[in-house]
Scaffold this motif. Structure first.
Motif, short mmCIF file in Angstrom:
data_model
loop_
_atom_site.label_atom_id
_atom_site.label_comp_id
_atom_site.label_asym_id
_atom_site.label_seq_id
_atom_site.Cartn_x
_atom_site.Cartn_y
_atom_site.Cartn_z
N UNK A 1 -76.43 12.38 -28.63
CA UNK A 1 -76.68 13.43 -29.61
C UNK A 1 -76.59 12.89 -31.04
N UNK B 1 -79.62 13.42 -17.44
CA UNK B 1 -78.37 14.05 -17.84
C UNK B 1 -77.99 13.65 -19.26
N UNK C 1 -81.40 19.64 -26.12
CA UNK C 1 -80.89 20.94 -26.56
C UNK C 1 -80.90 21.06 -28.07
N UNK C 2 -80.75 19.91 -28.75
CA UNK C 2 -80.74 19.96 -30.20
C UNK C 2 -82.13 19.68 -30.79
N UNK D 1 -80.04 15.34 -21.87
CA UNK D 1 -79.90 16.79 -21.93
C UNK D 1 -79.42 17.27 -23.30
N UNK D 2 -78.39 16.58 -23.84
CA UNK D 2 -77.85 16.97 -25.15
C UNK D 2 -78.89 16.90 -26.26
#
Lengths: 267, 284
Positions: free
Chosen positions: B162, B106, B113-114, B109-110
């Motif tokens: 992130x 989890x 995505x980037x 995940x960020x």
């Protein structure tokens, strides 16, 4: 998300807003059945005129009703395409290459579209002028005769009202989770199939979790305030028919009878 | 570079009967490298304001400048993804955004995505989890079986991983026990002093503002009522009165001492200073 007009209550003060929900539901069903009777264009013209004047009396804006039809637009286009491809009877209208469009395809589609439009208009009239809670009260009362058959009408009504009650809450919740995941770089609009699936999972799983949590909390809160499943219960608000309600029931049923007569005799 | 709002209006559901003007003519400049508190009553537009900073909401009027991004009303903005990478926003009750099978996944995940690779993302996730105080015992656990406070930490780690330059927290301590809340707040303070991350905190807790923040922005009905540094804010009673807040305990205590005729200097804002002042007074 928040621009859904289909099924939304519009708080105004009009003849229709003041009506008993039961008479509105009965009236709506009568008209809905009338729409499904193949009474030809004259019949639809009459029903259309009646519904339009009702919308006017209810002080609803015509834009609002038109907006409610938007979700149906795709379906109508789809129907049109299928009908044009499939129906091969009646006068040939235009021929494009090897392909001919027949008159029946157009009239059939027009029939279905008109029926859909009339149905959406009448249901919008009901939902826009009736508070969700009143609606469930009405439904519960109308289902009452089924109690004799051991149908748990009260529980059904409670479930419907809870479901209606939580729609705005869930929309807000979805909006929040959508934004939270967007902040983590999820792109809900673009992306490949795999990315799209992850994006949707990242919305649905938290929604599920919070729905169950809410349901648990709600059940506890209801029990804490003395709610017992299946117990005998009285009501704070009792429904009562007034003169206007009888008028609505009589007029709508007259229209239904009229359509049946039109179908049987004029055809 | 800073964060700048210029004549920003924001309206929810414009052109409908449900239209609501949530921000009115907001002019605001938030300096980089500090911890800024955003306070104001419920419905004063705090959440709406911070959601403009990573383009979750677009201004209906005016411009918003964040880092090298400039978002103008009515124009589509193309570099949203880059902006969201640099501006991490932690939502209120952020624990509801967890969805993966394990804590580590989890949090990773960020970054994924980037555009980070699997390994990079895991590496960043592990570092972020260490920062929020969750060790390797938690990596493979399901986020759904953690306690409320641990879930909150996991969600915050998900944003920290992130690697944002600006970290925004919408009521990060709401619903936590006092100890957990204090740990959370000192974590943000540390992120600011050690890593130089600009932190914005939306909060109702004045004790937290006094203890952990440098600047205060007060919102009222969608407008910026005032923007000062924290010391000035808590040293001036009329400021707090105008902002309509309940002052922190130390400020209330000072007022009480003053009403009994003891002249406490206004720049005393911590228990230690006040105790020192009182003992010096006693010796005299």
């Amino acid at each position: 998300m928040k621009n859904v007009t289909l099924g939304r209550y519009i708080p105004l003060d009009s003849f229709f807003h003041r009506l008993d929900p039961r008479s509105k539901i009965i009236g709506m069903f009568a008209i809905l059945i009338a729409v499904f009777i193949p009474s030809g264009w004259i019949g639809y013209a009459i029903i259309g005129a009646v519904i339009l004047s009702c919308i006017f009396i209810a002080k609803l804006q015509i834009d609002f009703v038109i907006k409610a039809m938007k979700p149906m637009l795709m379906m109508m286009v789809f129907l049109f395409v299928i009908n044009v491809l499939v129906i091969k009877t009646g006068e040939p209208l235009i021929t494009i290459g090897k392909f001919t469009v027949y008159l029946d395809a157009i009239t059939q589609t027009a029939y279905i579209v008109v029926r859909l439009v009339l149905m959406i208009m009448i249901t919008t009239l009901l939902t826009a002028t009736t508070k969700p809670m009143d609606m469930t009260l009405g439904i519960e009362d109308l289902l009452m005769p089924l109690e004799k058959l051991k149908v748990p009408t009260h529980d059904i009504a409670m479930m419907i009202s809870l479901a209606l009650r939580f729609i705005p809450t869930l929309i807000d919740e979805a909006d929040r989770i959508l934004k939270a995941q967007a902040s983590r770089g999820v792109d809900f609009e673009n992306g490949k199939l795999g990315e799209k699936i992850t994006a949707i999972v990242s919305l649905i799983v938290p929604m599920f979790v919070s729905c169950f949590q809410r349901a648990d909390d709600l059940a506890d809160a209801m029990e804490a305030r003395g709610y017992v499943v299946g117990a005998k219960r009285i009501r704070y608000k009792t429904l009562k028919f007034h003169a206007g309600d009888y008028v609505v029931i009589i007029v709508s049923n007259l229209i239904l009878v009229g359509m049946i007569l039109l179908w049987v005799y004029v055809k | 570079m800073s964060i700048r709002f210029e004549k920003v209006d924001f309206e929810y559901s414009p052109n409908t009967p449900f239209a609501h003007l949530a921000l009115k003519d907001v002019d605001l400049e938030i300096p980089m490298g500090k911890v800024t508190a955003i306070i104001g009553a419920t419905g004063s537009g705090k959440t709406t304001l911070v959601q403009h900073l990573n383009a979750l909401l677009m201004p209906t009027k005016g411009t918003v400048e964040v880092l090298d991004h400039r978002i103008e009303a009515g124009k589509k903005y193309a570099r949203i993804k880059d902006l969201r990478h640099k501006v991490g926003l932690v939502f209120q009750f952020s624990e509801y955004q967890l969805f993966e099978e394990t804590v580590l996944k989890d949090v990773a995940f960020g970054p994924k995505n980037f555009g980070a690779s699997e390994e990079e993302a895991n590496e960043k996730a592990k570092r972020a989890l260490t920062t929020v105080g969750l060790d390797e015992h938690y990596y493979e656990r399901s986020p759904l079986e953690l306690s409320g406070g641990q879930k909150r930490r996991t969600a915050i780690a998900g944003i920290l991983a992130m690697g944002p330059e600006i970290l925004i927290l919408d009521e990060p301590a709401a619903g936590l026990d006092p100890q957990g809340a204090a740990q959370m707040m000192s974590l943000f303070r540390r992120l600011n002093t050690e890593k130089g991350i600009t932190v914005l905190i939306v909060t109702h807790n004045m004790e937290h503002v006094l203890e952990y923040c440098d600047e205060v922005v007060v919102l009222d009905e969608g407008q910026v009522l005032m923007h000062t540094d924290m010391k000035t804010f808590f040293e001036n009673e009329e400021y707090m009165e105008r902002a309509n807040i309940n002052p922190p305990a130390i400020v209330r205590f000072k007022a009480l001492l003053r009403s009994r005729g003891l002249d406490v200097p206004s720049d005393i804002l911590s228990i230690e200073d006040l105790a020192g002042f009182l003992s010096r007074r006693k010796k005299k």
